[in-house]
Scaffold this motif. Structure first.
Motif, short mmCIF file in Angstrom:
data_model
loop_
_atom_site.label_atom_id
_atom_site.label_comp_id
_atom_site.label_asym_id
_atom_site.label_seq_id
_atom_site.Cartn_x
_atom_site.Cartn_y
_atom_site.Cartn_z
N PRO A 288 84.96 16.66 47.94
CA PRO A 288 85.36 17.56 49.03
C PRO A 288 86.21 16.81 50.05
CG PRO A 288 83.07 16.92 49.28
CD PRO A 288 83.51 16.38 47.95
N ALA A 289 86.92 17.57 50.86
CA ALA A 289 87.80 16.97 51.86
C ALA A 289 87.74 17.79 53.15
CB ALA A 289 89.23 16.90 51.34
N THR A 290 88.34 17.25 54.20
CA THR A 290 88.35 17.94 55.48
C THR A 290 89.68 18.66 55.69
OG1 THR A 290 88.77 15.73 56.39
CG2 THR A 290 86.64 16.72 56.82
N TYR A 291 89.60 19.82 56.36
CA TYR A 291 90.74 20.68 56.58
C TYR A 291 90.76 21.13 58.04
CZ TYR A 291 91.06 20.76 51.52
OH TYR A 291 91.19 20.38 50.21
N VAL A 292 91.90 21.71 58.43
CA VAL A 292 92.01 22.29 59.77
C VAL A 292 92.95 23.49 59.68
CG1 VAL A 292 93.95 20.82 60.53
CG2 VAL A 292 92.33 21.73 62.22
N ASN B 28 84.96 21.49 61.33
CA ASN B 28 83.65 21.20 60.77
C ASN B 28 83.52 21.88 59.41
OD1 ASN B 28 82.42 19.78 63.10
ND2 ASN B 28 82.73 21.74 64.13
N GLY B 29 82.82 21.22 58.49
CA GLY B 29 82.60 21.80 57.17
C GLY B 29 83.69 21.41 56.19
N SER B 30 83.40 20.46 55.31
CA SER B 30 84.37 20.07 54.30
C SER B 30 84.48 21.18 53.25
CB SER B 30 83.98 18.75 53.65
OG SER B 30 82.70 18.85 53.05
N LEU B 31 85.57 21.14 52.49
CA LEU B 31 85.82 22.13 51.46
C LEU B 31 86.09 21.44 50.13
CD1 LEU B 31 88.32 24.47 53.37
CD2 LEU B 31 85.89 24.94 52.91
N THR B 32 85.65 22.06 49.05
CA THR B 32 85.98 21.60 47.72
C THR B 32 87.14 22.42 47.18
OG1 THR B 32 84.51 23.17 46.63
CG2 THR B 32 83.54 21.05 47.29
N GLY C 18 86.93 24.16 44.63
CA GLY C 18 86.30 25.42 44.28
C GLY C 18 86.19 26.37 45.45
N ASP C 19 85.89 25.85 46.64
CA ASP C 19 85.82 26.69 47.83
C ASP C 19 87.16 27.36 48.11
OD1 ASP C 19 83.14 25.97 48.37
OD2 ASP C 19 83.78 24.19 49.49
N ILE C 20 88.22 26.57 48.03
CA ILE C 20 89.55 27.11 48.30
C ILE C 20 89.94 28.13 47.24
CG2 ILE C 20 92.00 26.51 48.48
CD1 ILE C 20 91.08 23.80 49.65
N CYS C 21 89.64 27.80 45.99
CA CYS C 21 89.98 28.72 44.90
C CYS C 21 89.19 30.02 45.00
CB CYS C 21 89.75 28.06 43.55
SG CYS C 21 91.03 26.85 43.13
N ALA C 22 87.95 29.95 45.49
CA ALA C 22 87.15 31.17 45.65
C ALA C 22 87.83 32.12 46.64
CB ALA C 22 85.75 30.82 46.11
#
Length: 291
Positions: free
Chosen positions: A189-193, A219-223, A225-229
């Motif tokens: 997972p990585a961090t986003y803004v 706050n809250g990293s994303l994988t 899979g999270d982005i693809c969802a």
């Protein structure tokens, strides 16, 4: 009111930053090569930042309270800016990147001290990849003891109809067409803004006095899979992942773990939102009518 110089920044979150600074009543001067026009109300100085003499001439006698450098990619660019703009500003803010941590591989979020720019070796003549170029650019500024310097290390940015990177479109195309999405076997997972939030943070940082590196991430990293969802919801398709041991992987897929810790920003007084508050909106803005 502050006198603020923004170098570059007429696209994506930079233009949002400039508008916020103007709305707050600051005097804003935008320096670029003339390829884009800043928002109404900003002064426009046309100059090539890589040409030291031309930059100095174009700026004339202008002086600033804060310089926000949106497009410093190499130590040579930093060195020119340090010489030309350093003596005419009280504080220099460079938009840096999470990619300065690309050599890290940490189970816990990475704090700013993981990369101390004062210890980074600098080669002014080298052709450098993005992350290393930013790391060495930070180092040039950090070693100038006469120049108060802040490096805003920006997480991966999402959102906006004007996202020109094509990264979310990469996923949307493959999900819509049933093509595989290449990921590493261990995909961290990585961090986003959110694009609006990083503009808010940079405008906020311009009005403060702190120096040194600061991580800017929701706050809250994303994988992947999270982005693809979120993309699946938009397109109605289903992501198919294909693990690859070596070779190129899809955007936002990471073989190393260097998600950022934003505790310093919080301690300084800025509270980032959670990715769950804006991810669906960001994806919808960028993909727009591509569903």
């Amino acid at each position: 009111m502050l006198r603020i110089c923004v170098i570059g920044g007429s696209r994506y979150f930079g233009k949002r930053l400039i508008q916020r600074l103007l709305t707050s009543g600051h005097e804003v001067t935008v320096v670029n090569r003339g390829s884009s026009t800043p928002p109404a109300g900003a002064f426009h100085v046309v100059a090539d930042r890589d040409d030291e003499r031309a930059l100095r001439t174009a700026l004339g006698s202008r002086a600033f309270d804060v310089v926000i450098d949106q497009v410093c990619y190499t130590p040579r660019q930093a060195d020119i800016a340090r010489r030309v703009l350093g003596p005419r500003t009280r504080r220099y803010v460079m938009t840096s990147t999470v990619e300065v941590y690309e050599y890290e591989d940490s189970a816990s979020p990475v704090r700013e001290e993981a990369v101390d720019p004062r210890t980074v070796a600098v080669d002014l003549d080298a052709e450098l990849p993005y992350g290393e170029g930013k790391r060495q650019a930070e180092a040039v500024f950090a070693r100038d003891s006469a120049l108060p310097f802040t490096a805003v290390r920006v997480a991966h940015v999402l959102g906006g109809a004007d996202d020109f990177t094509g990264r979310l479109t990469h996923y949307a195309d493959r999900i819509r067409e049933g093509r595989p999405i290449a990921v590493p076997p261990v995909n961290h997972p990585a961090t986003y803004v959110y694009v609006e939030e990083i503009a808010d943070f940079l405008a906020w940082a311009a009005e403060r006095e702190f120096t040194g590196p600061v991580n800017a991430a929701s706050n809250g990293s994303l994988t992947t899979g999270d982005i693809c969802a979120a993309v699946e919801t938009r397109t109605g398709g289903k992501a198919v992942f294909q693990e690859v041991e070596v070779g190129e992987v899809s955007p936002f897929s990471f073989r190393r773990s260097y998600a950022m810790d934003n505790a310093r920003a919080t301690a300084l007084g800025y509270t980032f939102r959670h990715t769950s508050d804006w991810l669906d909106r960001a994806v919808g803005e960028t993909l727009g009518g591509q569903a």
